[in-house]
Design an enzyme around this catalytic site. Sequence first.
Site, short mmCIF file in Angstrom:
data_model
loop_
_atom_site.label_atom_id
_atom_site.label_comp_id
_atom_site.label_asym_id
_atom_site.label_seq_id
_atom_site.Cartn_x
_atom_site.Cartn_y
_atom_site.Cartn_z
N ASP A 43 0.88 -1.19 0.00
CA ASP A 43 0.00 0.00 0.00
C ASP A 43 0.92 1.24 0.00
O ASP A 43 0.95 2.02 0.92
CB ASP A 43 -0.97 -0.01 1.19
CG ASP A 43 -0.28 -0.01 2.54
OD1 ASP A 43 0.85 -0.55 2.66
OD2 ASP A 43 -0.85 0.55 3.50
N ASP B 237 6.73 1.25 2.31
CA ASP B 237 6.55 0.27 1.23
C ASP B 237 7.54 0.58 0.10
O ASP B 237 8.10 -0.33 -0.52
CB ASP B 237 5.14 0.36 0.64
CG ASP B 237 4.05 0.23 1.69
OD1 ASP B 237 3.40 -0.80 1.78
OD2 ASP B 237 3.87 1.22 2.46
N VAL C 163 2.75 -6.34 2.87
CA VAL C 163 3.18 -5.26 3.78
C VAL C 163 2.13 -4.16 3.85
O VAL C 163 2.43 -3.01 4.18
CB VAL C 163 4.58 -4.70 3.40
CG1 VAL C 163 5.65 -5.75 3.58
CG2 VAL C 163 4.59 -4.15 1.98
N HIS D 93 8.99 0.01 8.71
CA HIS D 93 8.39 -1.31 8.94
C HIS D 93 8.58 -2.30 7.78
O HIS D 93 9.09 -3.41 7.96
CB HIS D 93 6.89 -1.17 9.17
CG HIS D 93 6.48 -0.11 10.12
ND1 HIS D 93 6.52 -0.27 11.47
CD2 HIS D 93 6.01 1.16 9.91
CE1 HIS D 93 6.06 0.83 12.07
NE2 HIS D 93 5.77 1.70 11.15
N ASP D 94 8.10 -1.88 6.61
CA ASP D 94 7.97 -2.84 5.51
C ASP D 94 9.34 -3.32 5.00
O ASP D 94 9.48 -4.46 4.54
CB ASP D 94 7.18 -2.21 4.36
CG ASP D 94 5.77 -1.84 4.80
OD1 ASP D 94 5.34 -2.28 5.89
OD2 ASP D 94 5.09 -1.10 4.06
O1 RIB Z 1 1.83 -0.18 10.82
C1 RIB Z 1 2.81 -0.07 9.85
C2 RIB Z 1 2.26 -0.45 8.50
O2 RIB Z 1 1.17 0.42 8.19
C3 RIB Z 1 3.24 -0.32 7.36
O3 RIB Z 1 3.03 -1.34 6.45
C4 RIB Z 1 2.90 1.03 6.78
O4 RIB Z 1 3.23 1.12 5.42
C5 RIB Z 1 1.42 1.13 7.01
O5 RIB Z 1 0.77 0.48 5.96
CA CA Z 2 2.68 -0.76 4.11
#
Ligand code: RIB
Ligand code: CA
Length: 311
Positions: A10, A15, A122, A240-241
């Site tokens: 997303d 990402d 992700v 995160h991703d």
């Molecule tokens: O909580 C983190 C996630 O939420 C990640 O994948 C970020 O891109 C959002 O989608």
């Molecule tokens: Ca994401």
Amino acid sequence: MVKKVILDVDTGTDDAIALMIAALSPDLELVGATTVIGNVPCVVCTENTLRVFDHIGIQAPVHQGMVEPMVRPDFDRPEVSVIHGRFLPLPETNRKATSLKGVDWLIDTFMASDGDITLVPVGPLTNVAMALRKCPELVNKIPEMVIMGGAHHYGNRSASAEFNIWVDPEAAKVVVNSGVPIRMVPLDATHQALTSLDDCAKFREIGTPAAVAAASFAEQRIKGYNATQPMKIKDTTPVHDALAVCAVIDPSVIKTEFIHVDVETKGELTDGRTVCDFAKRSGKEPNVHFAMGVDSPKFKAMMFDILSRTT
Ligand code: RIB
Ligand code: CA
């Protein structure tokens, strides 16, 4: 051995970094990407994904997926996010998403495969759940999913829910109970591997298109996190991703526990919570390798190394 991967995204600033790592890592072959409603509307995620591929010269196909969560039309959709903006600050693309819809492309690609493609979702799990619902045999064709999502100690979209699971809890419930082997990279891990302004300076010094773009995305994230959910260390952000993709390349970058995980879909206060049975009280078999630890220096070294590459 080079691992084949499909990213379900997303896109979104983190990402975008994950996509560049997947595309540029010599250990991965990026088969393609599917997009899903999440950080921004799905059509924007698709445009952003194509912009990222154009920026680093990648031709991998992009297939637009679900524009709504499975059963929650009242989803509080972000149009613009402080952490992601809307369109990524890269030139507009001339490419279009391929006409085959994301869910059908996932089904066709996995069913035609030798069962050797790792799926890396992700974003919210809507595309993946829809594909598993439409084609139950898919379970035998996906060797592993490495999912960014979930949280044990604290949420980021609510007190107990992480964003990707919160957007479509019913989809996440289908996925974690599907029987596909799962490694989950939750906030508990990603918040221990923070990218700082100094790291951004290092990306800029590396100077490749991928590293410079990563610097600008991470700087935008730092501003957004400072404004909305400051990290324990000032001027830092989780990416995160990217950690999920790095865990595909080198599993030792995260430390997991094999536990039973389910998703709350009926909670008044806890909708979208990943309920983690660390104490083995549910009597249910483990279904998820859940990451509670991370090797942060290794993660950073991987990002610097891979993003210093060009196509
Ligand atoms: O909580 C983190 C996630 O939420 C990640 O994948 C970020 O891109 C959002 O989608
Ligand atoms: Ca994401």
